[in-house]
Design a protein around this motif. Sequence first.
Motif, PDB file in Angstrom:
ATOM      1  N   ALA A 209      12.601 -17.475   7.134  1.00 52.12           N
ATOM      2  CA  ALA A 209      14.051 -17.617   6.962  1.00 52.12           C
ATOM      3  C   ALA A 209      14.582 -16.766   5.810  1.00 52.12           C
ATOM      4  CB  ALA A 209      14.397 -19.098   6.736  1.00 52.12           C
ATOM      5  N   TYR A 210      13.771 -16.608   4.779  1.00 54.09           N
ATOM      6  CA  TYR A 210      14.249 -15.885   3.585  1.00 54.09           C
ATOM      7  C   TYR A 210      13.500 -14.549   3.368  1.00 54.09           C
ATOM      8  CZ  TYR A 210      16.926 -19.996   2.378  1.00 54.09           C
ATOM      9  OH  TYR A 210      17.849 -21.047   2.393  1.00 54.09           O
ATOM     10  N   HIS A 211      12.847 -14.073   4.392  1.00 53.30           N
ATOM     11  CA  HIS A 211      12.144 -12.779   4.289  1.00 53.30           C
ATOM     12  C   HIS A 211      13.128 -11.676   3.907  1.00 53.30           C
ATOM     13  CE1 HIS A 211      10.656  -8.957   6.088  1.00 53.30           C
ATOM     14  NE2 HIS A 211       9.517  -9.349   5.501  1.00 53.30           N
ATOM     15  N   VAL A 212      12.714 -10.823   2.996  1.00 55.37           N
ATOM     16  CA  VAL A 212      13.578  -9.733   2.512  1.00 55.37           C
ATOM     17  C   VAL A 212      13.244  -8.463   3.288  1.00 55.37           C
ATOM     18  CG1 VAL A 212      14.248  -8.316   0.531  1.00 55.37           C
ATOM     19  CG2 VAL A 212      13.769 -10.751   0.217  1.00 55.37           C
ATOM     20  N   PRO A 213      14.251  -7.830   3.902  1.00 61.68           N
ATOM     21  CA  PRO A 213      13.999  -6.599   4.676  1.00 61.68           C
ATOM     22  C   PRO A 213      13.314  -5.536   3.820  1.00 61.68           C
ATOM     23  CG  PRO A 213      16.219  -7.406   5.056  1.00 61.68           C
ATOM     24  CD  PRO A 213      15.666  -8.230   3.918  1.00 61.68           C
ATOM     25  N   GLY A 214      12.414  -4.815   4.472  1.00 61.64           N
ATOM     26  CA  GLY A 214      11.683  -3.760   3.785  1.00 61.64           C
ATOM     27  C   GLY A 214      10.361  -4.216   3.227  1.00 61.64           C
ATOM     28  N   THR A 215      10.080  -5.484   3.304  1.00 62.61           N
ATOM     29  CA  THR A 215       8.794  -5.995   2.821  1.00 62.61           C
ATOM     30  C   THR A 215       7.929  -6.402   4.013  1.00 62.61           C
ATOM     31  OG1 THR A 215       9.615  -8.285   2.627  1.00 62.61           O
ATOM     32  CG2 THR A 215       9.840  -6.853   0.696  1.00 62.61           C
ATOM     33  N   SER A 216       6.670  -6.653   3.718  1.00 61.21           N
ATOM     34  CA  SER A 216       5.718  -6.992   4.782  1.00 61.21           C
ATOM     35  C   SER A 216       6.062  -8.332   5.440  1.00 61.21           C
ATOM     36  CB  SER A 216       4.304  -7.066   4.196  1.00 61.21           C
ATOM     37  OG  SER A 216       3.390  -7.544   5.144  1.00 61.21           O
ATOM     38  N   LYS A 217       5.662  -8.471   6.684  1.00 63.76           N
ATOM     39  CA  LYS A 217       5.836  -9.725   7.435  1.00 63.76           C
ATOM     40  C   LYS A 217       4.672 -10.685   7.180  1.00 63.76           C
ATOM     41  CE  LYS A 217       9.607  -8.785   9.860  1.00 63.76           C
ATOM     42  NZ  LYS A 217      10.810  -9.658   9.900  1.00 63.76           N
ATOM     43  N   ASN A 218       3.709 -10.202   6.431  1.00 62.38           N
ATOM     44  CA  ASN A 218       2.530 -11.013   6.112  1.00 62.38           C
ATOM     45  C   ASN A 218       2.840 -11.926   4.939  1.00 62.38           C
ATOM     46  OD1 ASN A 218       0.026 -12.104   5.540  1.00 62.38           O
ATOM     47  ND2 ASN A 218      -1.005 -10.117   5.283  1.00 62.38           N
ATOM     48  N   ALA A 229      10.281 -16.024  -1.716  1.00 59.53           N
ATOM     49  CA  ALA A 229      10.374 -17.244  -2.520  1.00 59.53           C
ATOM     50  C   ALA A 229      11.559 -17.174  -3.479  1.00 59.53           C
ATOM     51  CB  ALA A 229       9.073 -17.468  -3.293  1.00 59.53           C
ATOM     52  N   CYS A 230      11.764 -16.033  -4.115  1.00 60.75           N
ATOM     53  CA  CYS A 230      12.892 -15.874  -5.041  1.00 60.75           C
ATOM     54  C   CYS A 230      14.222 -15.920  -4.296  1.00 60.75           C
ATOM     55  CB  CYS A 230      12.754 -14.573  -5.811  1.00 60.75           C
ATOM     56  SG  CYS A 230      11.451 -14.586  -7.075  1.00 60.75           S
ATOM     57  N   ASN A 231      14.264 -15.395  -3.077  1.00 60.30           N
ATOM     58  CA  ASN A 231      15.479 -15.435  -2.271  1.00 60.30           C
ATOM     59  C   ASN A 231      15.825 -16.882  -1.917  1.00 60.30           C
ATOM     60  OD1 ASN A 231      17.659 -14.375  -0.869  1.00 60.30           O
ATOM     61  ND2 ASN A 231      16.469 -14.037   1.010  1.00 60.30           N
ATOM     62  N   TYR A 232      14.794 -17.671  -1.566  1.00 61.28           N
ATOM     63  CA  TYR A 232      14.995 -19.088  -1.276  1.00 61.28           C
ATOM     64  C   TYR A 232      15.435 -19.841  -2.546  1.00 61.28           C
ATOM     65  CZ  TYR A 232      13.586 -23.972  -0.765  1.00 61.28           C
ATOM     66  OH  TYR A 232      13.554 -25.375  -0.787  1.00 61.28           O
ATOM     67  N   ASP A 235      19.011 -19.246  -3.405  1.00 62.72           N
ATOM     68  CA  ASP A 235      19.928 -19.937  -2.514  1.00 62.72           C
ATOM     69  C   ASP A 235      20.009 -21.429  -2.839  1.00 62.72           C
ATOM     70  OD1 ASP A 235      21.626 -20.133  -0.169  1.00 62.72           O
ATOM     71  OD2 ASP A 235      19.924 -21.105   0.827  1.00 62.72           O
ATOM     72  N   ARG A 236      18.905 -22.022  -3.272  1.00 65.30           N
ATOM     73  CA  ARG A 236      18.876 -23.467  -3.512  1.00 65.30           C
ATOM     74  C   ARG A 236      19.103 -23.856  -4.974  1.00 65.30           C
ATOM     75  NH1 ARG A 236      14.279 -27.739  -1.312  1.00 65.30           N
ATOM     76  NH2 ARG A 236      15.360 -29.642  -2.075  1.00 65.30           N
ATOM     77  N   TYR A 237      18.566 -23.046  -5.911  1.00 66.53           N
ATOM     78  CA  TYR A 237      18.621 -23.417  -7.335  1.00 66.53           C
ATOM     79  C   TYR A 237      19.405 -22.413  -8.196  1.00 66.53           C
ATOM     80  CZ  TYR A 237      14.727 -26.323  -5.777  1.00 66.53           C
ATOM     81  OH  TYR A 237      13.946 -27.240  -5.089  1.00 66.53           O
ATOM     82  N   GLY A 238      19.857 -21.353  -7.596  1.00 68.87           N
ATOM     83  CA  GLY A 238      20.597 -20.336  -8.344  1.00 68.87           C
ATOM     84  C   GLY A 238      19.730 -19.188  -8.814  1.00 68.87           C
ATOM     85  N   SER A 239      18.437 -19.476  -9.077  1.00 66.86           N
ATOM     86  CA  SER A 239      17.483 -18.436  -9.507  1.00 66.86           C
ATOM     87  C   SER A 239      16.109 -19.068  -9.660  1.00 66.86           C
ATOM     88  CB  SER A 239      17.900 -17.823 -10.849  1.00 66.86           C
ATOM     89  OG  SER A 239      16.894 -16.963 -11.348  1.00 66.86           O
ATOM     90  N   MET A 240      15.088 -18.278  -9.501  1.00 63.66           N
ATOM     91  CA  MET A 240      13.728 -18.754  -9.738  1.00 63.66           C
ATOM     92  C   MET A 240      13.553 -19.170 -11.200  1.00 63.66           C
ATOM     93  SD  MET A 240      10.771 -19.445  -8.439  1.00 63.66           S
ATOM     94  CE  MET A 240      10.642 -18.606  -6.862  1.00 63.66           C
ATOM     95  N   ASP A 241      14.385 -18.655 -12.058  1.00 59.82           N
ATOM     96  CA  ASP A 241      14.313 -19.004 -13.487  1.00 59.82           C
ATOM     97  C   ASP A 241      14.613 -20.487 -13.710  1.00 59.82           C
ATOM     98  OD1 ASP A 241      13.816 -16.343 -13.885  1.00 59.82           O
ATOM     99  OD2 ASP A 241      15.794 -15.863 -14.703  1.00 59.82           O
ATOM    100  N   ASN A 242      15.298 -21.105 -12.750  1.00 60.88           N
ATOM    101  CA  ASN A 242      15.693 -22.512 -12.880  1.00 60.88           C
ATOM    102  C   ASN A 242      14.670 -23.479 -12.283  1.00 60.88           C
ATOM    103  OD1 ASN A 242      18.110 -21.640 -14.053  1.00 60.88           O
ATOM    104  ND2 ASN A 242      19.116 -21.501 -12.038  1.00 60.88           N
ATOM    105  N   VAL A 243      13.567 -22.944 -11.772  1.00 64.56           N
ATOM    106  CA  VAL A 243      12.540 -23.767 -11.136  1.00 64.56           C
ATOM    107  C   VAL A 243      11.411 -24.040 -12.141  1.00 64.56           C
ATOM    108  CG1 VAL A 243      10.851 -23.938  -9.265  1.00 64.56           C
ATOM    109  CG2 VAL A 243      13.083 -22.852  -8.870  1.00 64.56           C
ATOM    110  N   TYR A 244      11.102 -25.348 -12.346  1.00 64.01           N
ATOM    111  CA  TYR A 244      10.044 -25.709 -13.302  1.00 64.01           C
ATOM    112  C   TYR A 244       9.007 -26.663 -12.681  1.00 64.01           C
ATOM    113  CZ  TYR A 244      12.841 -23.598 -16.994  1.00 64.01           C
ATOM    114  OH  TYR A 244      13.537 -22.701 -17.768  1.00 64.01           O
ATOM    115  N   SER A 245       9.159 -26.890 -11.387  1.00 58.10           N
ATOM    116  CA  SER A 245       8.208 -27.787 -10.718  1.00 58.10           C
ATOM    117  C   SER A 245       8.194 -27.426  -9.229  1.00 58.10           C
ATOM    118  CB  SER A 245       8.612 -29.273 -10.904  1.00 58.10           C
ATOM    119  OG  SER A 245       9.888 -29.507 -10.331  1.00 58.10           O
TER     120      SER A 245
END
Length: 247
Positions: A209-218, A229-232, A235-245
């Motif tokens: 769902a959050y695959h970034v174009p130009g990167t591998s499908k693997n 993961a950062c794109n997801y 979208d959910r937390y505003g940035s990966m910087d805000n994830v601590y768990s």
Amino acid sequence: MSKNFLTRGHSLALNRHHKIAAAGVAALGAAAIGFSAVPSNASASTTSEVAAPTAKVAYSTEPIKGVTAGITGPAAGADLKIEKIDAKFEAEREAAAQAAAERKAAAAAAKEKAEEARRAEEAASRAAERAEVQKAAPKTYGNNLDGWIREAMSIMKKHGIPGSYEGIHRNIIRESSGNPHAINLWDINARNGIPSKGLLQVIPPTFEAYHVPGTSKNIYDPVANITAACNYAADRYGSMDNVYSAY
């Protein structure tokens, strides 16, 4: 001119021309007396020589007035004029030599300046060429965790996905310890048949769902896993910087 006049007590001062004239007259007089003493019909052997009286010339020791040493008059003026001409020629020669030296120095300076400009232009051209080559050539990243994060961040920047190096690195270490082939086989996702995989432990549906174009499908590809993961997280937390768990 009488003898008494030449020999009287007070001698007249004679100039050089007078002395020469007096001596010449005396010599001519002596010659004339000697010639007239020989008879016209006498032979050379019977000729009686009559001594001619010697004319005496008086000399004065007094200096001639108005005579000075050195060259004066027109001759002196000519010498002075020649000296001035020589001095003028010498000054012109020195000026010409100085002008030639200045022209030579100016030409050397101009040549050096042109050479410096040429070197600067060549250096600028080489720098521009290197910049073009670097711009055209794809940037390479190390095949390690640092390289994966940096490459993922360059792709995220192009797509406007937020996330800092520190935030990404922190979550990777917590989720997989930096192992791109890590997989979770014990949590709820695993029991549901969709285990979390890769550096940031992304489940397959989220990766797709959050695959970034130009990167591998693997999903195990480090860069593809990080960017998805950062794109997801953005979208959910505003940035990966805000994830601590777990997310």
